[in-house]
Design an enzyme around this catalytic site. Structure first.
Site, mmCIF file in Angstrom:
data_model
loop_
_atom_site.group_PDB
_atom_site.id
_atom_site.type_symbol
_atom_site.label_atom_id
_atom_site.label_comp_id
_atom_site.label_asym_id
_atom_site.label_seq_id
_atom_site.Cartn_x
_atom_site.Cartn_y
_atom_site.Cartn_z
ATOM 1 C CG ASP A 5 -1.900 1.149 1.198
ATOM 2 O OD1 ASP A 5 -2.891 1.036 0.467
ATOM 3 O OD2 ASP A 5 -1.662 2.151 1.892
ATOM 4 C CE1 TYR A 53 0.542 7.463 2.998
ATOM 5 C CE2 TYR A 53 1.161 5.322 2.131
ATOM 6 C CZ TYR A 53 0.227 6.143 2.726
ATOM 7 O OH TYR A 53 -1.012 5.656 3.049
ATOM 8 C CB SER A 109 -0.166 4.132 12.922
ATOM 9 O OG SER A 109 -0.173 2.813 12.444
ATOM 10 C CD GLU A 139 6.264 6.880 14.160
ATOM 11 O OE1 GLU A 139 7.070 7.338 13.337
ATOM 12 O OE2 GLU A 139 6.081 5.668 14.349
#
Length: 319
Positions: free
Chosen positions: A37, A42, A217, A220
């Protein structure tokens, strides 16, 4: 690869650092992943593509053995920009076609030329004293028409959407000439999305769950705390003990057993293999029900929260 053959356990590339992507993708393929994915936003598709190229060159897999998804970013919603965006992802990934191309968010933002800034991200003028998002007047039906053109031109086999709610899904199905194959949404035991998943099923749309482990997820990113982890819930720990599995495997098994595909992400080879090892046990009906009962409608990936906090723009898409 037809939709029916899409592997139910995929590998998510969100937040994988570009410098780690080639090795991570290659390691994931060696571990057995065949579903990846990706997304323009990203910022790592070229490096992901290098991982694919290495796997092909080493003869580990062929292109037709992989299911590869990418996504249309918000700044490319105008129909005349959709194909350019898709071709950029294909070039970065080193591919001739995608198995699935998704509208990343039902949010149209001002166009940013690829040559000017890529990936464009959320802010119209990131160097401004008070940088904000700048919306574009592009209706979703126009964006979908551009997506349909990608299927006609052979750039992607299937198209779909991410982060749509039930109202948008009803609307999309009223005008789509090519129906969406996949709806990708945040879904985990704290956000079960049962009505939306049921609606997608009635429309014949497969659901992929992102962030299937919930808060992990987002810790952080300061969008969740470690106390938000579903993995320490007593019902999850009890099921893990009963089946001799890790808590994460229990939560991931819950995801695929309810009929969704899942796209967990990890950079650790041992976790890669662990996340794939979900087919040698089955949760009982009681275990499934008790995990589903953890639902608190807790959404971690919410533009109504993070857009204002990070981009100085209030932009909710969920009520």
């Amino acid at each position: 690869m037809p939709l029916a053959d899409m592997p139910k356990i995929g590998f998510g590339l969100w937040k994988v650092a570009p410098e780690d992507c080639e090795d991570t993708v290659l390691e994931a393929i060696k571990a057995g992943y065949r579903h990846f994915d990706c997304a323009a936003d990203y910022g790592n598709e070229a490096e992901v593509g290098a991982g694919f190229a290495a796997a092909f060159a080493q003869g580990i897999v062929t292109r037709d053995e992989l299911w590869i998804t990418s996504k249309l970013w918000n700044t490319f919603h105008a129909p005349e920009h959709v194909e350019k965006a898709c071709r950029k992802s294909l070039a970065d990934l080193g591919l001739d076609y995608l198995d699935l191309y998704l509208v990343h968010f039902p949010i149209a933002l001002k166009f940013v030329p690829i040559e000017e800034r890529y990936p464009p991200e959320w802010l119209a003028h990131p160097d401004a004293a008070t940088a904000t998002m700048e919306r574009a007047n592009v209706p979703l039906h126009a964006t979908w028409a551009g997506m349909e053109g990608l299927v006609a031109s052979g750039l992607t086999r299937q198209i779909g959407v991410c982060n749509y709610n039930s109202g948008l899904l009803h609307d999309l199905m009223s005008y789509a000439e090519i129906k969406p194959a996949v709806l990708q949404i945040e879904a985990h035991p704290y956000l079960t999305q049962e009505k939306l998943i049921r609606l997608a099923g009635e429309y014949g749309i497969h659901v992929t769950a992102f962030s299937p482990l919930g808060a992990l997820s987002y810790v952080e990113l300061d969008m969740a705390g470690r106390a938000d982890s579903v993995l320490t819930e007593p019902v999850v720990e009890a099921a893990a003990s009963a089946h001799g599995k890790a808590p994460a495997q229990i939560v991931l098994r819950w995801g695929i057993q309810r009929g969704t595909s899942i796209i967990p992400k990890t950079s650790k080879p041992e976790r890669m293999r662990e996340n794939l090892a979900l087919n040698d046990f089955t949760l009982t009906d009681a275990e499934m029900a008790s995990i589903s009962a953890l639902n608190a409608n807790r959404r971690f990936n919410d533009p109504g929260v993070f857009c204002e906090a990070a981009f100085n723009t209030f932009n909710p898409i969920y009520d």
